[in-house]
Each structure stands twice: as structure tokens, then as C-alpha cells.
Design an enzyme around this catalytic site. Structure first.
Site, PDB file in Angstrom:
ATOM      1  N   ASN A  81      25.126 -57.698  21.546  1.00 41.29           N
ATOM      2  CA  ASN A  81      24.394 -58.945  21.319  1.00 41.29           C
ATOM      3  C   ASN A  81      23.075 -58.836  22.078  1.00 41.29           C
ATOM      4  O   ASN A  81      23.064 -58.950  23.305  1.00 41.29           O
ATOM      5  CB  ASN A  81      25.234 -60.124  21.835  1.00 41.29           C
ATOM      6  CG  ASN A  81      24.485 -61.438  21.757  1.00 41.29           C
ATOM      7  OD1 ASN A  81      23.388 -61.512  21.187  1.00 41.29           O
ATOM      8  ND2 ASN A  81      25.058 -62.479  22.325  1.00 41.29           N
ATOM      9  N   TRP A  82      22.009 -58.601  21.347  1.00 43.07           N
ATOM     10  CA  TRP A  82      20.712 -58.373  22.013  1.00 43.07           C
ATOM     11  C   TRP A  82      20.064 -59.673  22.476  1.00 43.07           C
ATOM     12  O   TRP A  82      19.055 -59.654  23.137  1.00 43.07           O
ATOM     13  CB  TRP A  82      19.770 -57.610  21.063  1.00 43.07           C
ATOM     14  CG  TRP A  82      20.227 -56.220  20.751  1.00 43.07           C
ATOM     15  CD1 TRP A  82      21.406 -55.621  21.129  1.00 43.07           C
ATOM     16  CD2 TRP A  82      19.520 -55.215  19.999  1.00 43.07           C
ATOM     17  NE1 TRP A  82      21.472 -54.328  20.657  1.00 43.07           N
ATOM     18  CE2 TRP A  82      20.323 -54.050  19.947  1.00 43.07           C
ATOM     19  CE3 TRP A  82      18.283 -55.181  19.338  1.00 43.07           C
ATOM     20  CZ2 TRP A  82      19.939 -52.880  19.299  1.00 43.07           C
ATOM     21  CZ3 TRP A  82      17.891 -54.028  18.677  1.00 43.07           C
ATOM     22  CH2 TRP A  82      18.708 -52.883  18.663  1.00 43.07           C
ATOM     23  N   LYS A  83      20.658 -60.798  22.085  1.00 45.73           N
ATOM     24  CA  LYS A  83      20.131 -62.117  22.478  1.00 45.73           C
ATOM     25  C   LYS A  83      18.643 -62.208  22.136  1.00 45.73           C
ATOM     26  O   LYS A  83      18.221 -61.625  21.144  1.00 45.73           O
ATOM     27  CB  LYS A  83      20.447 -62.396  23.954  1.00 45.73           C
ATOM     28  CG  LYS A  83      21.950 -62.207  24.255  1.00 45.73           C
ATOM     29  CD  LYS A  83      22.381 -62.713  25.599  1.00 45.73           C
ATOM     30  CE  LYS A  83      23.879 -62.476  25.778  1.00 45.73           C
ATOM     31  NZ  LYS A  83      24.413 -62.988  27.039  1.00 45.73           N
TER      32      LYS A  83
ATOM     33  N   HIS B 232      28.502 -68.743  20.339  1.00 46.75           N
ATOM     34  CA  HIS B 232      28.259 -68.132  21.651  1.00 46.75           C
ATOM     35  C   HIS B 232      28.068 -69.232  22.697  1.00 46.75           C
ATOM     36  O   HIS B 232      27.498 -70.280  22.401  1.00 46.75           O
ATOM     37  CB  HIS B 232      27.022 -67.229  21.587  1.00 46.75           C
ATOM     38  CG  HIS B 232      26.897 -66.369  22.807  1.00 46.75           C
ATOM     39  ND1 HIS B 232      26.363 -66.823  23.982  1.00 46.75           N
ATOM     40  CD2 HIS B 232      27.275 -65.088  23.039  1.00 46.75           C
ATOM     41  CE1 HIS B 232      26.410 -65.859  24.890  1.00 46.75           C
ATOM     42  NE2 HIS B 232      26.966 -64.792  24.337  1.00 46.75           N
TER      43      HIS B 232
ATOM     44  N   GLU C  80      26.064 -69.555  25.026  1.00 50.62           N
ATOM     45  CA  GLU C  80      24.662 -69.971  25.238  1.00 50.62           C
ATOM     46  C   GLU C  80      24.247 -70.990  24.183  1.00 50.62           C
ATOM     47  O   GLU C  80      23.486 -71.914  24.464  1.00 50.62           O
ATOM     48  CB  GLU C  80      23.756 -68.732  25.242  1.00 50.62           C
ATOM     49  CG  GLU C  80      23.916 -67.948  26.541  1.00 50.62           C
ATOM     50  CD  GLU C  80      23.708 -66.449  26.419  1.00 50.62           C
ATOM     51  OE1 GLU C  80      23.085 -65.998  25.446  1.00 50.62           O
ATOM     52  OE2 GLU C  80      24.195 -65.731  27.322  1.00 50.62           O
TER      53      GLU C  80
ATOM     54  N   GLU D 162      34.848 -64.622  25.786  1.00 51.36           N
ATOM     55  CA  GLU D 162      33.750 -64.446  26.737  1.00 51.36           C
ATOM     56  C   GLU D 162      33.812 -65.550  27.784  1.00 51.36           C
ATOM     57  O   GLU D 162      33.272 -66.650  27.557  1.00 51.36           O
ATOM     58  CB  GLU D 162      32.401 -64.517  26.007  1.00 51.36           C
ATOM     59  CG  GLU D 162      32.188 -63.420  24.995  1.00 51.36           C
ATOM     60  CD  GLU D 162      30.698 -63.090  24.833  1.00 51.36           C
ATOM     61  OE1 GLU D 162      30.376 -61.899  24.936  1.00 51.36           O
ATOM     62  OE2 GLU D 162      29.886 -63.998  24.626  1.00 51.36           O
TER      63      GLU D 162
ATOM     64  N   GLY E 146      26.514 -62.179  32.052  1.00 46.40           N
ATOM     65  CA  GLY E 146      25.243 -61.943  32.735  1.00 46.40           C
ATOM     66  C   GLY E 146      25.308 -62.053  34.245  1.00 46.40           C
ATOM     67  O   GLY E 146      24.287 -62.122  34.916  1.00 46.40           O
TER      68      GLY E 146
ATOM     69  N   SER F  31      29.662 -59.007  31.182  1.00 43.13           N
ATOM     70  CA  SER F  31      29.351 -57.955  32.153  1.00 43.13           C
ATOM     71  C   SER F  31      30.087 -56.644  31.884  1.00 43.13           C
ATOM     72  O   SER F  31      30.481 -55.930  32.813  1.00 43.13           O
ATOM     73  CB  SER F  31      29.612 -58.452  33.592  1.00 43.13           C
ATOM     74  OG  SER F  31      28.782 -59.560  33.890  1.00 43.13           O
TER      75      SER F  31
ATOM     76  N   GLY G 271      26.283 -57.782  26.182  1.00 41.15           N
ATOM     77  CA  GLY G 271      24.935 -58.338  26.264  1.00 41.15           C
ATOM     78  C   GLY G 271      23.980 -57.345  26.897  1.00 41.15           C
ATOM     79  O   GLY G 271      23.495 -56.413  26.252  1.00 41.15           O
ATOM     80  N   GLY G 272      23.725 -57.515  28.181  1.00 41.47           N
ATOM     81  CA  GLY G 272      22.720 -56.719  28.899  1.00 41.47           C
ATOM     82  C   GLY G 272      22.817 -55.218  28.665  1.00 41.47           C
ATOM     83  O   GLY G 272      21.805 -54.558  28.403  1.00 41.47           O
TER      84      GLY G 272
HETATM   85  P1  13P Z   1      26.521 -59.644  29.329  1.00 41.43           P
HETATM   86  O1  13P Z   1      27.143 -58.385  28.810  1.00 41.43           O
HETATM   87  O2  13P Z   1      25.054 -59.512  29.631  1.00 41.43           O
HETATM   88  O3  13P Z   1      27.312 -60.249  30.452  1.00 41.43           O
HETATM   89  O4  13P Z   1      26.577 -60.716  28.124  1.00 41.43           O
HETATM   90  C1  13P Z   1      27.771 -60.906  27.443  1.00 41.43           C
HETATM   91  C2  13P Z   1      27.488 -61.723  26.250  1.00 41.43           C
HETATM   92  O5  13P Z   1      27.160 -62.895  26.335  1.00 41.43           O
HETATM   93  C3  13P Z   1      27.613 -61.080  24.936  1.00 41.43           C
HETATM   94  O6  13P Z   1      27.591 -62.010  23.908  1.00 41.43           O
END
Ligand code: 13P
Length: 252
Positions: free
Chosen positions: A10-12, A95, A97, A167, A173, A214, A235-236
Site C-alpha cells: 500500500n503505497w498510500k 483502511h 486511515e 491491521e 507506521g 510495520s 506500507g512503509g
Molecule cells: P506500515 O507497514 O507502514 O506500518 O503500514 C501498514 C499499512 O497501513 C498498510 O496498509
């Protein structure tokens, strides 16, 4: 019941189209070398069209990060399921967020999942408890209620039609991943039984349930060693080619 692992990035809200193309080109050979694992990248909407050309027949699937449930009309700023389905096989829905920052409710998530399925997309449905809920011992209750709210009344054509991503909000994050054991227990005792209540035991055993929060190339293998964890939503670490390829390898 063999479930093919899925490693999803997920590149957000990161990467211009030019940067997204560069990143996808950088990770593609490494991802293609990993067999027995489904790979998926979910860039920002602006990069979907060029990436769909790059990834066509590559063995790496493409997903959007959101959609709206209406087919067309006066919904400024939104993308319809049909628009997303022109380029994508998957779409992330619900998600944390989007729930926390953009006010997405369980009812919105339910409509989005149904609309995505109707458009032939595979939703990656995200659920997870906040730190406060976790500390209050409410994780199980939150997970089963989010799953039921998102899925009740929605039929699945097969277990492959839907992916669930657990999640925990406190692990996203933060660099503080949940433990693989804790996660496995929640998936075994709460997530899969809730899915079995909705779709029956056979479908629930065939549905893929990912962990997200993470995940990186160093900790991924410990998650994938757990029988209930069928992959990761990253994510990251999905923004770094070597890290994301490392995670995919750990699932192979
Ligand atoms: P991180 O891997 O940066 O913690 O993010 C997870 C995430 O929200 C994937 O959708």
C-alpha cells in the site's frame, strides 16, 4: 486447505507517476523471481494507468487504495468501481486511515465492498482495533463487529473474491508490529470464526487473511510461519524495492 500467500504494498499518498513507474520497474524483476506467492502493488490513483501497462501479464497485480460505490454522477473527487476496474484487479477498502482521517463509517465500507465485488474487483478489506480498544481488551469485539458490518448481506462467488487484512491501528507506521503469535491467535479465534459465521466453514478456510502493521523484510518470515497468516499488507517497507522483494521472498 492451501491458500496462496499474498504480499501487497500500500503505497498510500506517496510517489508521483514518474516515481511510481521507477519504483515498479525497480522491484519487478525481484518480484517476478518469487514463485508461489501472489504479489500486488497499490499506488496512488494517478499512477494506476501507467502501472497497469507496465504490469500487464507481469505476474504482479495492481490495486487501488479506495473507490466510491456509485457508478457515475456528481461525486467530485471520487472514482467509481468501473473506473478502478479498468486498471485494477484489487482495491483496498476500509483502511484505518480512511476511517480515522476521512470519516469512513462501517456503513460506507459495506457499500464499497459490495460495489467493488459487483464490478469484479477483489476487495482487500481492512479491519483493526485502535490502541485504546486494544488496551481495553476489546480487540476481538472490534474485529468481529467490523467484519460483520462490512460483509453482512454480501455474497461471495468464491473464497478468492475477497481478502481480509488485519491491521491493528497501533502497529501501523509505528515500527511496533504485533507479535506473530498474538496475531495468529486473533485470526484463529476471532477473524476466521466470524468469516465462517458469514460464509460457512469451507469459504472461511479458503479466504486469505493478511497481517499489516510495520511489516519489513526482517520480521516478515515470522508472520508467514504462522498457519493463519496468509500474507501481508505493507506500507512503509513497500516503498523500498529491496525491502518489498525481501518480504515477497519470505512468503515463498
Ligand atoms: P506500515 O507497514 O507502514 O506500518 O503500514 C501498514 C499499512 O497501513 C498498510 O496498509
Amino acid at each position: 486447505m492451501a491458500r496462496t500467500p499474498l504480499v501487497a504494498g500500500n503505497w498510500k499518498m506517496n510517489k508521483t507517476t514518474a516515481e511510481a513507474l521507477r519504483l515498479a520497474e525497480e522491484m519487478l524483476p525481484g518480484l517476478q523471481a518469487v514463485a508461489g506467492v501472489e504479489k500486488l502493488v497499490c499506488p496512488p490513483a494517478t499512477a494506476l494507468m501507467p502501472l497497469s501497462a507496465l504490469l500487464h501479464n507481469s505476474g504482479v497485480a495492481l490495486g487501488a487504495q479506495n473507490l466510491y460505490w456509485e457508478d457515475s454522477g456528481a461525486y467530485t473527487g471520487e472514482l467509481s468501481p468501473g473506473m478502478v476496474a479498468e486498471f485494477c484487479q484489487y482495491v483496498i477498502i476500509g483502511h484505518s486511515e480512511r476511517r480515522a482521517l476521512f470519516g469512513e463509517t462501517d456503513a460506507d465500507v459495506q457499500r464499497k465492498v459490495a460495489a467493488a465485488l459487483a464490478a469484479g474487483l477483489r476487495p482487500v478489506l481492512c479491519v483493526g482495533e485502535t490502541l485504546q480498544q486494544n488496551e481495553a481488551g476489546q480487540a476481538a469485539e472490534v474485529l468481529s463487529s467490523q467484519l460483520r458490518a462490512a460483509l453482512e448481506g454480501t455474497q461471495l462467488s468464491s473464497a478468492g473474491a475477497l481478502v481480509v487484512a488485519y491491521e491493528p491501528v497501533w502497529a501501523i507506521g509505528t515500527g511496533k508490529a504485533a507479535t506473530p503469535e498474538q496475531t495468529n491467535t486473533l485470526l484463529r479465534n476471532v477473524v476466521r470464526p466470524t468469516l465462517a459465521g458469514l460464509y460457512g466453514e469451507a469459504v472461511a478456510q479458503g479466504l486469505r487473511v493478511l497481517y499489516g502493521g510495520s511489516v519489513n523484510a526482517a520480521n516478515a518470515a515470522d508472520f508467514f510461519a504462522m498457519p493463519e497468516i496468509d500474507g501481508a499488507l505493507v506500507g512503509g517497507a513497500s516503498l523500498k524495492a529491496d525491502e518489498f522483494v525481501g518480504i515477497a521472498k519470505a512468503a515463498g
